[in-house]
Design an enzyme around this catalytic site. Structure first.
Site, PDB file in Angstrom:
ATOM      1  N   SER A 126       0.829  -1.211   0.000  1.00  0.00           N
ATOM      2  CA  SER A 126       0.000   0.000   0.000  1.00  0.00           C
ATOM      3  C   SER A 126       0.858   1.254   0.000  1.00  0.00           C
ATOM      4  CB  SER A 126      -0.886  -0.014   1.253  1.00  0.00           C
ATOM      5  OG  SER A 126      -1.411   1.274   1.510  1.00  0.00           O
ATOM      6  N   TYR A 151      -1.820  -1.098  10.957  1.00  0.00           N
ATOM      7  CA  TYR A 151      -2.163  -1.619   9.619  1.00  0.00           C
ATOM      8  C   TYR A 151      -1.013  -1.299   8.658  1.00  0.00           C
ATOM      9  CZ  TYR A 151      -3.791  -1.051   4.838  1.00  0.00           C
ATOM     10  OH  TYR A 151      -3.873  -1.072   3.472  1.00  0.00           O
ATOM     11  N   LYS A 155       2.084  -3.691   6.585  1.00  0.00           N
ATOM     12  CA  LYS A 155       2.439  -3.661   5.157  1.00  0.00           C
ATOM     13  C   LYS A 155       3.955  -3.556   5.011  1.00  0.00           C
ATOM     14  CE  LYS A 155      -1.638  -3.884   3.309  1.00  0.00           C
ATOM     15  NZ  LYS A 155      -2.021  -5.152   2.656  1.00  0.00           N
TER      16      LYS A 155
HETATM   17  C1  WQD Z   1      -9.341   9.197   1.404  1.00  0.00           C
HETATM   18  C2  WQD Z   1      -9.583  10.683   1.674  1.00  0.00           C
HETATM   19  C3  WQD Z   1     -10.057  11.229   3.958  1.00  0.00           C
HETATM   20  C4  WQD Z   1     -13.845   9.124   4.261  1.00  0.00           C
HETATM   21  C5  WQD Z   1      -6.632   4.142   3.340  1.00  0.00           C
HETATM   22  C6  WQD Z   1      -5.439   3.249   3.608  1.00  0.00           C
HETATM   23  C7  WQD Z   1      -4.902   2.709   2.302  1.00  0.00           C
HETATM   24  C8  WQD Z   1      -5.960   1.975   1.535  1.00  0.00           C
HETATM   25  C9  WQD Z   1      -7.208   2.854   1.380  1.00  0.00           C
HETATM   26  C10 WQD Z   1      -7.093   0.258   2.854  1.00  0.00           C
HETATM   27  C11 WQD Z   1      -8.930  11.171   2.956  1.00  0.00           C
HETATM   28  C12 WQD Z   1     -11.247  11.525   3.070  1.00  0.00           C
HETATM   29  C13 WQD Z   1     -12.659   9.634   3.766  1.00  0.00           C
HETATM   30  C14 WQD Z   1     -14.894  10.021   4.603  1.00  0.00           C
HETATM   31  C15 WQD Z   1     -13.520  11.866   3.932  1.00  0.00           C
HETATM   32  N1  WQD Z   1      -6.128   0.684   2.086  1.00  0.00           N
HETATM   33  N2  WQD Z   1     -12.514  10.980   3.609  1.00  0.00           N
HETATM   34  N3  WQD Z   1     -14.700  11.366   4.423  1.00  0.00           N
HETATM   35  O1  WQD Z   1      -7.117   7.033   4.184  1.00  0.00           O
HETATM   36  O2  WQD Z   1      -6.350   7.638   1.811  1.00  0.00           O
HETATM   37  O3  WQD Z   1      -6.235   5.256   2.570  1.00  0.00           O
HETATM   38  O4  WQD Z   1      -7.615   3.387   2.676  1.00  0.00           O
HETATM   39  O5  WQD Z   1      -8.245   0.210   2.551  1.00  0.00           O
HETATM   40  O6  WQD Z   1      -3.821   1.850   2.600  1.00  0.00           O
HETATM   41  O7  WQD Z   1      -4.418   4.035   4.187  1.00  0.00           O
HETATM   42  O8  WQD Z   1      -8.451   6.320   2.138  1.00  0.00           O
HETATM   43  O9  WQD Z   1     -10.795   6.547   1.463  1.00  0.00           O
HETATM   44  O10 WQD Z   1     -10.255   6.497   3.937  1.00  0.00           O
HETATM   45  O11 WQD Z   1      -9.674   8.510   2.604  1.00  0.00           O
HETATM   46  O12 WQD Z   1     -13.366  13.086   3.793  1.00  0.00           O
HETATM   47  O13 WQD Z   1     -16.005   9.624   5.073  1.00  0.00           O
HETATM   48  O14 WQD Z   1     -10.990  10.888   1.848  1.00  0.00           O
HETATM   49  O15 WQD Z   1      -9.875  12.263   4.918  1.00  0.00           O
HETATM   50  O16 WQD Z   1      -8.445  12.486   2.756  1.00  0.00           O
HETATM   51  P1  WQD Z   1      -7.001   6.678   2.747  1.00  0.00           P
HETATM   52  P2  WQD Z   1      -9.871   6.910   2.566  1.00  0.00           P
END
Ligand code: WQD
Length: 341
Positions: A126, A151, A155
Site C-alpha cells: 500500500s 495496519y 504492510k
Molecule cells: C481518502 C480521503 C479522507 C472518508 C486508506 C489506507 C490505504 C488503503 C485505502 C485500505 C482522505 C477523506 C474519507 C470520509 C472523507 N487501504 N474521507 N470522508 O485514508 O487515503 O487510505 O484506505 O483500505 O492503505 O491508508 O483512504 O478513502 O479512507 O480517505 O473526507 O467519510 O478521503 O480524509 O483524505 P485513505 P480513505
C-alpha cells in the site's frame, strides 16, 4: 504451454475478486481461498457469473499453517497473490494485536510453504508505506516513512519479510504492488466494494450516502494547504488495479523479472482532491450529494500520489479508466446492491 495456476488468498474480497476475473480472462487457472471474516459470498457469486465458471473456492484461514500446507499439496500453485489481511486503519490503532497476529502470521505461513514448494509470491502492499511524503509524486525509490498505524506497519513488515525471504531462499521470487486508493467496481456491476458496517473509505461512504443508507458524508477537513483545502489522493480504478496483477504475475511466471524482489507503485499519477471527487461523482451520476465539512481525521496524510512510470515501463501496464467511468461504476454497483435486497 500448460496453464499456470494462481492462488488468490482473500480472493472473495473487493480487490481479490476483481483480480480473479482478470486472471481468468488472461488464461490462468485460479484457486480462491478465503475465511470470509471480512466479506460474504456476494463477490464470489459475481465472479462465477462473470467468468461463467464455478472457480475452486476453499474456505480456510491462512493463520492455520497446516491448512496452508494442505492447500499447496492439493494444487500445483505457480504464483500466490496474498490479499487475506485486515485493512481498517482506525481499527488497527484500537486493536493492534488483531492486526499483527492476523496479517503477519498469515503471510509468514504463505512464505514458509512458498519456500518449501517453490512459488512466486505477489504481495498486496500500500502507498501507506510512504506516509506523508516530503517530495511528490512518490516513486518506488522514495523512502518509506515510519507508519502511523499498525495496519500500515504490517504492510512494511510484510514487504521486508518478502524481501529477506527472496534473498535467502532461491525457491521464492517476489513482487510487492503498492496500491494507491483503489475505487470503483467491475463494469458488469456484479462485483464491487462490500464494506462491513460503516465504511471507512471515501467512495463507499459517498455511494451509501447517495443511495440513502447514510445520512450525510463528512468531508474530513477543507483547511489543508492544498488547492481546494481538501486532501489529495491518487484514486486508481479497481479494474485497472486488477489488470496490474496479471502483468505482475506474468512477469514472474515467465521469468521476466530483473531482480528477484521488485516493487511497483500502482496508481494513475493523477492527484485528485476529495472535493473534486465529490463534484465529479455528482456530475457523472447527475445527483446532489449531501455532505458537510467536518474536522480533519487524525492520521490522515494530506497529499499522496505516485509517479507510475517504473510500473508502466517494466510491467507494461497503465491505468486506462477515467475518474468519471470509475465513479459511474461505483454508483452502478451501489444501485445493484440496493436492488438485491
Ligand atoms: C481518502 C480521503 C479522507 C472518508 C486508506 C489506507 C490505504 C488503503 C485505502 C485500505 C482522505 C477523506 C474519507 C470520509 C472523507 N487501504 N474521507 N470522508 O485514508 O487515503 O487510505 O484506505 O483500505 O492503505 O491508508 O483512504 O478513502 O479512507 O480517505 O473526507 O467519510 O478521503 O480524509 O483524505 P485513505 P480513505
Amino acid at each position: 504451454m500448460a496453464k499456470k495456476t494462481v492462488l488468490v488468498s482473500g480472493g472473495a474480497g473487493y480487490i481479490g475478486s476483481h483480480v480473479t476475473v482478470e486472471l481468468d480472462a488472461a488464461g490462468y487457472d485460479v484457486v480462491i481461498a478465503d475465511n470470509f471474516s471480512n466479506c460474504d459470498r456476494t463477490n464470489y457469486k459475481g465472479v462465477c457469473k462473470i467468468t461463467g465458471k464455478e472457480l475452486p473456492l476453499i474456505e480456510m484461514d491462512f493463520c492455520d499453517l497446516q491448512a496452508v500446507r494442505k492447500l499447496f499439496d492439493s494444487y500445483k500453485i505457480d504464483a500466490v497473490i496474498h490479499f487475506a489481511a485486515f485493512k481498517a486503519v482506525g481499527e488497527s490503532v484500537d486493536d493492534p494485536l488483531k492486526y499483527y497476529v492476523n496479517n503477519l502470521e498469515s503471510f509468514l505461513n504463505i512464505l514458509q510453504v512458498a519456500r518449501d514448494k517453490g512459488c512466486n509470491v505477489l504481495f498486496s502492499s500500500s502507498a501507506t508505506v510512504y506516509g506523508e511524503p516530503e517530495k511528490l509524486p512518490v516513486s518506488e525509490l522514495s523512502e518509506r516513512k515510519p507508519s502511523t498505524s499498525p495496519y500500515g506497519n504490517t504492510k512494511q513488515m510484510c514487504e521486508d519479510f518478502l524481501r529477506d525471504c527472496v534473498k535467502a531462499y532461491p525457491t521464492i521470487k517476489g513482487i510487492a504492488l503498492r496500491y494507491f486508493n483503489p475505487i470503483g467496481a467491475h463494469p458488469s456491476a456484479l462485483i464491487g466494494e462490500l464494506p462491513r458496517g460503516v465504511p471507512n473509505n471515501l467512495v463507499p461512504f459517498i455511494t451509501q450516502t447517495a443511495i440513502g443508507k447514510r445520512e450525510c458524508l463528512s468531508v474530513f477537513g477543507n483547511d489543508y494547504p492544498t488547492p481546494d483545502g481538501t486532501c489529495l489522493r491518487d484514486f486508481i480504478d479497481i479494474v485497472d488495479l486488477a489488470k496490474a496483477h496479471v502483468f505482475a504475475v506474468t512477469r514472474m511466471v515467465e521469468g521476466k523479472m530483473e531482480e528477484n524482489y521488485e516493487i511497483f507503485n500502482i496508481g494513475t499519477g493523477r492527484p485528485v482532491s476529495v472535493m473534486e471527487l465529490i463534484t465529479t461523482f455528482e456530475k457523472v451520476n447527475n445527483l446532489k450529494l449531501n455532505y458537510k465539512i467536518a474536522p480533519r481525521r487524525p492520521g490522515d496524510v494530506m497529499s499522496v500520489w505516485c509517479d507510475p512510470t517504473i510500473g508502466e515501463k517494466k510491467l507494461g501496464w497503465k491505468a486506462q479508466r477515467t475518474l468519471e467511468e470509475t465513479l459511474a461504476s461505483a454508483w452502478a454497483w451501489e444501485k445493484y446492491l440496493a436492488g438485491k435486497k
